[in-house]
Design an enzyme around this catalytic site. Structure first.
Site, PDB file in Angstrom:
ATOM      1  N   ARG A  82       0.875  -1.411   7.470  1.00 38.23           N
ATOM      2  CA  ARG A  82      -0.029  -2.546   7.567  1.00 38.23           C
ATOM      3  C   ARG A  82      -0.309  -3.127   6.185  1.00 38.23           C
ATOM      4  O   ARG A  82      -0.732  -2.439   5.282  1.00 38.23           O
ATOM      5  CB  ARG A  82      -1.351  -2.128   8.194  1.00 38.23           C
ATOM      6  CG  ARG A  82      -2.243  -3.306   8.488  1.00 38.23           C
ATOM      7  CD  ARG A  82      -3.515  -2.842   9.156  1.00 38.23           C
ATOM      8  NE  ARG A  82      -4.368  -2.140   8.223  1.00 38.23           N
ATOM      9  CZ  ARG A  82      -5.168  -2.754   7.355  1.00 38.23           C
ATOM     10  NH1 ARG A  82      -5.194  -4.055   7.282  1.00 38.23           N
ATOM     11  NH2 ARG A  82      -5.936  -2.060   6.546  1.00 38.23           N
ATOM     12  N   ARG A 138       0.791  -1.222   0.000  1.00 35.50           N
ATOM     13  CA  ARG A 138       0.000   0.000   0.000  1.00 35.50           C
ATOM     14  C   ARG A 138       0.826   1.276   0.000  1.00 35.50           C
ATOM     15  O   ARG A 138       0.493   2.238  -0.680  1.00 35.50           O
ATOM     16  CB  ARG A 138      -0.919  -0.005   1.221  1.00 35.50           C
ATOM     17  CG  ARG A 138      -1.951  -1.087   1.117  1.00 35.50           C
ATOM     18  CD  ARG A 138      -2.860  -1.159   2.299  1.00 35.50           C
ATOM     19  NE  ARG A 138      -3.899  -2.153   1.989  1.00 35.50           N
ATOM     20  CZ  ARG A 138      -4.899  -2.471   2.777  1.00 35.50           C
ATOM     21  NH1 ARG A 138      -5.033  -1.886   3.934  1.00 35.50           N
ATOM     22  NH2 ARG A 138      -5.786  -3.373   2.412  1.00 35.50           N
TER      23      ARG A 138
END
Lengths: 661, 249
Positions: free
Chosen positions: A453, A348
């Site tokens: 994350r 991400r």
């Protein structure tokens, strides 16, 4: 760890305290650490459990699972959520999926590989022991949820289906169309509902925790406000679990539900719980771009779309032609170009920063140039529109509804947005904060994922904490201590109640000329501009100064209509925004100190010659655990925060610069 | 866009309540319906008036918090949640009437906010599969045919918003209950409690004061998740089966 060199901002904004070690950290072989911890844990006789009350705040994946599991064990659970029903916690909005090391695809997956990928994906800012435990529990989570009737996607054989997700090269993501979070949460909610009906859980919906009660150094209760009547009530118990989610709404515009807030963990921080890595915010790459100043929140498109969608922008700056008129050789599929091995499935942070870079270059698309194309034309040509609809239909519908564009006919436009906060209350291996008896779970703790994350890992963490970790560690805590009853008129209790009352009266009495939302929007803009995807020294100093000014303004000029003795949504917001302002300052201080690029956090002063993030392991391989600086009230901080460093040790996965090329 | 809003204002459950008119200007077609209400509220606060209370949270159409009757229709003119309804569905100068869900088991708390905890009690009465933490068998040991899995999933998408009740002339909760019963009773894991589930949930639904189903069908028209009407037939089938079996909850 640094002891000789000073940190940026040290002495000016904060001081450095003693180092911090995890008192519950296990040792020995990583594969057996959790099993040995569970065996060493003290137990409470089943008949004695009902004599103990556990307070659980929050009803999402972590809180709902913990409440249901602790009640099944026999504890009396007193649970709270600010929504009208436990089923509405924000976990419900998670779309993409949940990882588990089942190796159903025979593609070489294992608990160790999931552990390895997660340590690496966290950019070496997470704890090895915790992450290994998470990977172990992942397997049991799927079993548990299937048994509850969670309708995961299945193949024609009747077996569970999986798909791949950003940042990994195996297919380990279990999903329920684009509504995985909803289905997992409903599973936990139903388990919780059964316990409510059986009288084992005393559920307080439409209640908000406003402060924490500490007696003799241990967490023993909370003060809550009934959001319908405004009544304040005190609830006492033997342990308190905070599972109240993340604080991404500090940015005002984020993918978080509007009610998600930091108040519970921030009040706990003010009472002594250390706050871990506050500046760690995940910026998600696939969000629908904002459409105007009225916008109240942002909507995520599941990352799973990157499995089949191709991301591109025009090669030429200022190319305003509609996408279908831009020929193939004038398109820049920049992720596939820069990162050929992972292509559109890079993690991400990489995808987000790459999108920001091409937009900063002036090649962004859509109104305002803050967008890149996510194109399904190739996927539709390859597998047909029906198959694409089967896989992603609800996401396409959602996109069409919000933008009034048909994504089957023209590429979607996406842009990065604030999605998840990896920071939160610092906890030890038992998920206990620095206040004995106060536990934090799910997004409310500083998390196992490090600085970045990975996709499909938050659901895993929430359920791992709630179903499998807290039922063991809370049990151990209760078995290890003696609990004298706390009288409701104990000075520690009365003092907290008085302070909560004073604060509400103060907010209602200012009667200024600005709405709560106007402050929240201003704070959000400061945070996004200076503490968002990219940060630098000057920007962060500017942000700290602007936030301090904003805090003063807030306590002089905020206007909160109505009274405290009724449903008053302005008062609820004011209470929360006051906390966001204080947290925002700490986030900027943390970001200023961490003078390295790490995971989703790009520090402009720390980059490789080709512009990639440069981590600095020799100086920053630690968790930043912040101690509250003083007893400031109503807009005064009282004192500077104190930085405690918990050194991170990597015995199994050795830090190396990440490369996805 | 310029709009004339007529909104139900009610201070609390004891208050009688009344419709109040507001003029609003500068509404963008890209605003969601709730963002339009946010804009109105900002103005009301600065004018020293009480802002309009309404329930909302995720604003992504999945949490089920929001829900108002707009021009007589639950969630308004499109089959979606109020948070996903956009102002482009309305035209400049239009009058919009905004009311709370109206059903005896959903009492008004304030303005557009109602109490839907009756739904939670129905779920508590049997809307679950008992699978205590930590004792689950390996996930793939229970195979489920894809058509069953898909049908269970289609029913599991219910968000519990209550639009079905608000839209029903009888105030029936049959669609909500049928979605849960169909989801869980279709699955092999849900078989041991199959009969007691439906008997207990229906009993609770009646006890809460929801009306009976007369096949009007407004529930499915208003359901933002398109829970199929046939689920109610399935609920009736499951109920008859459970009564015949004689297995009381």
């Amino acid at each position: 760890m640094s002891d000789s060199t000073k940190f940026v901002g040290e002495g000016e904004f904060y001081s450095v305290g003693t180092g911090l070690t995890d008192p519950a950290a296990p040792d020995g072989d990583i594969e057996t650490r959790w099993e040995r911890r569970k065996f060493a844990a003290k137990l409470v006789n089943p008949a004695n459990r009902r004599k103990h009350k556990v307070i659980v705040v929050g009803t999402g994946l972590a809180g709902g699972a913990a409440g249901a599991s602790l009640a099944e064990q026999g504890y009396h659970v007193v649970q709270f959520c600010f929504q009208d029903s436990p089923r509405r916690a924000h976990s419900i909005a998670a779309q993409g999926g949940i990882n588990a090391a089942k190796n159903y695809r025979n593609d070489g997956d294992s608990v160790y590989r999931l552990f390895y990928d997660t340590v690496k994906g966290g950019d070496f800012r997470g704890r090895e022991s915790n992450i290994h435990r998470l990977a172990e529990n992942s397997v049991k989570i799927i079993d548990q949820c299937v048994a509850q009737g969670v309708p995961f996607a299945r193949e024609y054989s009747g077996l569970l289906d999986t798909r791949s997700f950003g940042g990994v090269q195996v297919q380990r993501t279990f999903y329920a169309r684009g509504q995985t979070g909803q289905q997992l949460l409903i599973g936990a909610y139903q388990a919780l509902s059964k316990q409510i009906d059986a009288g084992n859980v005393e559920m307080h919906a439409r209640h908000e925790m406003l402060d924490l009660i500490i007696v003799d150094g241990r967490a023993r209760g909370i003060v809550a406000r009934n959001l319908v009547t405004g009544e304040l009530s005190t609830h006492l118990g033997d342990a308190v679990v905070l599972a109240t989610g993340g604080y991404g709404n500090v940015f005002f515009l984020s993918t978080n539900a509007k009610g998600s807030n930091t108040s519970a963990i921030w009040r706990a921080h003010r009472r002594g719980a250390y706050f871990g890595n506050p500046c760690y915010t995940q910026i998600h790459p696939t969000c629908i771009p904002r459409s105007g100043d009225h916008q109240s929140k942002l909507t995520l498109m599941s990352e799973s779309l990157r499995n089949d969608g191709r991301i591109w922008v025009p090669k030429q700056m200022g190319d305003n032609r509609p996408p279908e008129q831009i020929p193939e050789d004038e398109r820049d599929y920049y992720l596939e170009r820069i990162y050929p091995a992972f292509g559109n499935l890079v993690p991400r942070d990489i995808a987000s920063r790459a999108a920001k870079n091409v937009c900063d270059e002036g090649r962004g698309v859509g109104p305002g140039g803050q967008g890149v194309y996510l194109d399904f034309a190739d996927a539709i040509a390859r597998m047909g529109e029906d198959t694409v609809r089967e896989k992603y239909g609800n996401l396409f519908d959602m996109y069409a509804r919000i933008t009034a564009e048909n994504p089957y006919k023209q590429p979607m436009r996406i842009y990065p947005a604030v999605h998840y906060t990896m920071g939160g209350l610092w906890v030890d291996y038992d998920l206990q904060t620095t206040i004995p008896g106060l536990f934090a779970a799910g997004e409310a703790n500083f998390s196992d994922h490090g600085a970045n994350r990975l996709g499909a890992s938050a659901l895993m963490q929430g359920l791992s904490d709630g179903y499998f970790i807290l039922p063991n560690t809370v049990n151990h805590y209760i078995a290890s201590n003696k609990f004298a009853a706390v009288p409701t008129d104990a000075p520690d209790v009365v003092e907290v109640e008085t302070l909560v009352k004073e604060r509400i009266e103060k907010l209602l009495s200012i009667n200024g000329d600005r709405t709560v939302d106007s402050f929240h929007k201003e704070l959000g803009q400061i945070m996004w501009d200076y503490c968002g995807m990219a940060r630098n020294d000057a920007g962060l100093r500017k942000a700290i100064s602007e936030i301090r000014h904003l805090r003063d303004e807030f306590w002089k000029r905020v206007k909160v209509p109505g009274t405290g003795a009724e449903l008053n949504q302005s008062l609820e917001k004011a209470n929360r925004v006051a906390d966001f302002i204080e947290l925002g300052e700490l986030m900027c201080i943390d970001a200023l100190m961490r003078e390295e690029s790490c995971g989703g956090h790009f520090r402009e002063e720390s980059q490789t010659p080709d512009g990639e993030a440069a981590r600095q392991d020799d100086k920053f391989s630690f968790v930043a655990a912040w101690e509250y600086g003083g007893q400031g009230r109503f807009g005064t901080t009282g004192g500077d925060p104190v930085l405690h460093q918990e050194e991170l040790i990597f015995d199994y996965v050795h830090p190396a610069q990440r490369s996805y090329a | 866009m310029k709009l004339k809003l007529k909104i139900w204002r009610q201070k609390n459950a004891a208050d009688a309540g009344a419709m109040v008119s507001y003029d609003i200007d500068g509404v963008s077609p890209d605003m969601s319906f709730l963002e339009m209400l946010d804009t109105l509220n900002e103005k009301l606060i600065l004018d020293g008036e009480d802002p309009v209370a309404f329930d909302h949270d995720c604003r992504e159409g999945i949490c089920g918090s929001c829900g108002v009757v707009i021009n007589g229709e639950a969630h308004g003119p499109e089959q979606t949640t109020a948070c996903q309804l956009h102002m482009r569905a309305f035209s400049d100068g239009e009058e919009i009437i905004i009311e709370p869900w109206r059903a005896a088991p959903f009492p008004v708390i304030k303005d557009l906010v109602v109490n839907r905890s009756a739904f939670d009690r129905i779920i508590g009465a049997g809307g679950y599969i008992t699978a205590p933490t930590g004792s689950a068998p390996e996930g793939n040991s229970t195979r489920i045919p894809k058509p069953d899995a898909d049908e269970a999933f289609a029913n599991a998408t219910c968000i519990g918003c209550g639009a079905c009740v608000a839209a029903c002339p009888n105030g029936s909760a049959s669609l909500f209950v049928s979605a849960k019963v169909t989801h869980l009773n279709l699955l092999p894991q849900g078989q041991p409690e199959r009969e007691s589930r439906v008997l207990n949930m229906v009993e609770q639904m009646d006890a809460e004061g929801f009306g009976g189903c007369t096949n009007t069908g407004m529930c499915t028209v208003s359901c933002p998740k398109e829970i199929p009407f046939v689920s109610i037939a399935n609920l009736n089938k499951e109920y008859r089966r459970a009564v015949k079996s004689g297995r009381k909850g």
